[in-house]
Design a protein around this motif. Structure first.
Motif, PDB file in Angstrom:
ATOM      1  N   ARG A 132       9.979 -48.250  48.399  1.00  0.00           N
ATOM      2  CA  ARG A 132       9.161 -47.439  47.526  1.00  0.00           C
ATOM      3  C   ARG A 132       8.881 -47.440  46.195  1.00  0.00           C
ATOM      4  O   ARG A 132      10.262 -47.765  45.610  1.00  0.00           O
ATOM      5  CB  ARG A 132       9.562 -45.799  48.013  1.00  0.00           C
ATOM      6  N   SER A 133       7.882 -47.474  45.429  1.00  0.00           N
ATOM      7  CA  SER A 133       7.755 -47.742  44.035  1.00  0.00           C
ATOM      8  C   SER A 133       6.592 -46.798  43.495  1.00  0.00           C
ATOM      9  O   SER A 133       5.489 -46.735  43.825  1.00  0.00           O
ATOM     10  CB  SER A 133       7.676 -49.053  43.756  1.00  0.00           C
ATOM     11  N   ARG A 134       7.008 -46.167  42.369  1.00  0.00           N
ATOM     12  CA  ARG A 134       5.850 -45.705  41.537  1.00  0.00           C
ATOM     13  C   ARG A 134       5.746 -46.098  40.458  1.00  0.00           C
ATOM     14  O   ARG A 134       6.385 -46.645  39.766  1.00  0.00           O
ATOM     15  CB  ARG A 134       6.687 -44.093  41.325  1.00  0.00           C
ATOM     16  N   PHE A 135       4.302 -46.022  40.074  1.00  0.00           N
ATOM     17  CA  PHE A 135       3.878 -46.611  38.808  1.00  0.00           C
ATOM     18  C   PHE A 135       2.424 -46.046  38.635  1.00  0.00           C
ATOM     19  O   PHE A 135       2.000 -45.202  39.294  1.00  0.00           O
ATOM     20  CB  PHE A 135       3.999 -48.190  38.799  1.00  0.00           C
ATOM     21  N   ILE A 136       1.851 -46.618  37.450  1.00  0.00           N
ATOM     22  CA  ILE A 136       0.445 -46.082  37.136  1.00  0.00           C
ATOM     23  C   ILE A 136      -0.487 -47.483  37.046  1.00  0.00           C
ATOM     24  O   ILE A 136      -0.181 -48.349  36.489  1.00  0.00           O
ATOM     25  CB  ILE A 136       0.501 -45.688  35.566  1.00  0.00           C
ATOM     26  N   MET A 137      -1.441 -47.306  37.925  1.00  0.00           N
ATOM     27  CA  MET A 137      -2.331 -48.443  38.065  1.00  0.00           C
ATOM     28  C   MET A 137      -3.784 -48.051  37.809  1.00  0.00           C
ATOM     29  O   MET A 137      -4.181 -47.523  38.309  1.00  0.00           O
ATOM     30  CB  MET A 137      -2.158 -49.098  39.489  1.00  0.00           C
ATOM     31  N   ASN A 138      -4.376 -48.804  36.634  1.00  0.00           N
ATOM     32  CA  ASN A 138      -5.488 -48.460  36.277  1.00  0.00           C
ATOM     33  C   ASN A 138      -5.909 -47.018  36.042  1.00  0.00           C
ATOM     34  O   ASN A 138      -7.059 -46.377  36.371  1.00  0.00           O
ATOM     35  CB  ASN A 138      -6.753 -49.122  37.303  1.00  0.00           C
ATOM     36  N   GLY A 139      -4.965 -46.621  35.216  1.00  0.00           N
ATOM     37  CA  GLY A 139      -5.090 -44.931  34.928  1.00  0.00           C
ATOM     38  C   GLY A 139      -4.719 -44.105  36.052  1.00  0.00           C
ATOM     39  O   GLY A 139      -5.067 -42.958  35.661  1.00  0.00           O
ATOM     40  N   VAL A 140      -4.202 -44.545  37.176  1.00  0.00           N
ATOM     41  CA  VAL A 140      -4.154 -43.651  37.984  1.00  0.00           C
ATOM     42  C   VAL A 140      -2.409 -43.471  38.708  1.00  0.00           C
ATOM     43  O   VAL A 140      -1.921 -44.879  38.843  1.00  0.00           O
ATOM     44  CB  VAL A 140      -4.865 -43.755  39.490  1.00  0.00           C
ATOM     45  N   CYS A 141      -1.831 -42.512  38.848  1.00  0.00           N
ATOM     46  CA  CYS A 141      -0.444 -42.543  39.398  1.00  0.00           C
ATOM     47  C   CYS A 141      -0.553 -42.680  40.809  1.00  0.00           C
ATOM     48  O   CYS A 141      -1.185 -42.146  41.492  1.00  0.00           O
ATOM     49  CB  CYS A 141       0.263 -41.138  39.128  1.00  0.00           C
ATOM     50  N   VAL A 142       0.169 -43.942  41.210  1.00  0.00           N
ATOM     51  CA  VAL A 142       0.201 -44.410  42.467  1.00  0.00           C
ATOM     52  C   VAL A 142       1.734 -44.421  42.968  1.00  0.00           C
ATOM     53  O   VAL A 142       2.567 -44.542  42.156  1.00  0.00           O
ATOM     54  CB  VAL A 142      -0.686 -45.518  42.830  1.00  0.00           C
ATOM     55  N   ARG A 143       1.809 -44.468  44.388  1.00  0.00           N
ATOM     56  CA  ARG A 143       3.185 -44.834  45.195  1.00  0.00           C
ATOM     57  C   ARG A 143       3.003 -45.802  46.079  1.00  0.00           C
ATOM     58  O   ARG A 143       2.170 -45.836  46.880  1.00  0.00           O
ATOM     59  CB  ARG A 143       3.737 -43.591  45.639  1.00  0.00           C
ATOM     60  N   TRP A 144       3.688 -47.013  45.854  1.00  0.00           N
ATOM     61  CA  TRP A 144       3.576 -48.206  46.855  1.00  0.00           C
ATOM     62  C   TRP A 144       4.566 -47.806  47.914  1.00  0.00           C
ATOM     63  O   TRP A 144       5.806 -47.525  47.500  1.00  0.00           O
ATOM     64  CB  TRP A 144       3.770 -49.409  46.171  1.00  0.00           C
ATOM     65  N   LYS A 145       4.239 -48.165  49.154  1.00  0.00           N
ATOM     66  CA  LYS A 145       5.149 -48.103  50.170  1.00  0.00           C
ATOM     67  C   LYS A 145       4.911 -49.053  51.451  1.00  0.00           C
ATOM     68  O   LYS A 145       3.800 -49.419  51.471  1.00  0.00           O
ATOM     69  CB  LYS A 145       5.313 -46.509  51.038  1.00  0.00           C
ATOM     70  N   GLY A 146       6.024 -49.724  51.963  1.00  0.00           N
ATOM     71  CA  GLY A 146       5.792 -50.526  53.037  1.00  0.00           C
ATOM     72  C   GLY A 146       7.205 -51.257  53.046  1.00  0.00           C
ATOM     73  O   GLY A 146       8.213 -50.775  52.823  1.00  0.00           O
ATOM     74  N   TYR A 147       7.185 -52.466  53.878  1.00  0.00           N
ATOM     75  CA  TYR A 147       8.335 -53.027  54.112  1.00  0.00           C
ATOM     76  C   TYR A 147       7.957 -54.564  54.163  1.00  0.00           C
ATOM     77  O   TYR A 147       6.758 -55.011  54.135  1.00  0.00           O
ATOM     78  CB  TYR A 147       8.734 -52.869  55.525  1.00  0.00           C
TER      79      TYR A 147
END
Length: 205
Positions: A132-147
């Protein structure tokens, strides 16, 4: 024939040029520097959730079936890349790409002392690491999740809208806008100077 100087001719004496540190009486004094209004560029857009739900790229990357692949050290042998991937996870970052769109992401997470971050789980499924990883992409706060499969170095991942981080960033954006508005009002007051309370002629007794 020799030339004789006329004694009555005036003689002009050239004085050396004198550079004074004082301004000339005929030169206008330098203009004071104009005040500058600095506006800190916001990290996020005003309506993050709407953009996340309507933007085509976000909609595509939000699907939970999107294929992802580890992209680090692509010029190295496979076994070395496996070791590098696990080492990066321990150090708190890694590189992932969505294969369908070619979107490359630098994922980061807080490493823990002597072990992996809580955002990196090697025990959830054998042979896979869940991230899991949190960051800002293109002006939007997002969270990546996966395996990612530890052998093949590919897997499944998606983006989610991160409401908690979006709330914090929205508050900072509003505060920054209010600061800018206050500076703008102050700048306009100074620009008007002594004329801000001026009443035009014939405007009353």
């Amino acid at each position: 024939m020799s030339m004789m100087m006329n004694e009555s001719s005036p003689v002009t004496t050239m004085l050396p040029h004198y550079d004074s540190g004082l301004p000339s009486l005929y030169e206008a004094p330098p203009a004071p520097p104009k005040p500058r209004l600095m506006f800190k560029m916001p990290r996020v857009v005003p309506d993050q959730k709407t953009k996340f739900e309507s933007d085509e790229l976000f909609r595509r990357l939000a699907r939970e079936t999107e294929q992802v692949r580890y992209t680090g050290y692509r010029d190295r042998p496979t076994e070395e890349r496996r070791q590098k991937f696990q080492s990066q996870c321990r150090d708190g970052y890694t590189e992932i790409a969505f294969t369908s769109s070619g979107t490359n992401l630098q994922l980061s997470f807080s490493p823990t002392q002597g072990g992996y971050s809580s955002d990196v789980d090697f025990n959830k499924e054998p042979g896979k690491v869940h991230i899991r990883s949190r960051f800002i992409m293109n002006g939007v706060c997002v969270r990546w999740k996966g395996y990612v499969d530890l052998e093949r170095l590919d897997g499944i991942g998606c983006l989610e809208f991160d409401e908690d981080c979006a709330r914090v960033e929205d508050q900072q954006l509003r505060e920054e806008i209010e600061k800018y508005k206050a500076k703008l009002r102050e700048f306009e007051d100074k620009s008007r100077g002594p004329f801000k309370n001026f009443t035009s002629f014939g405007g009353g007794k």
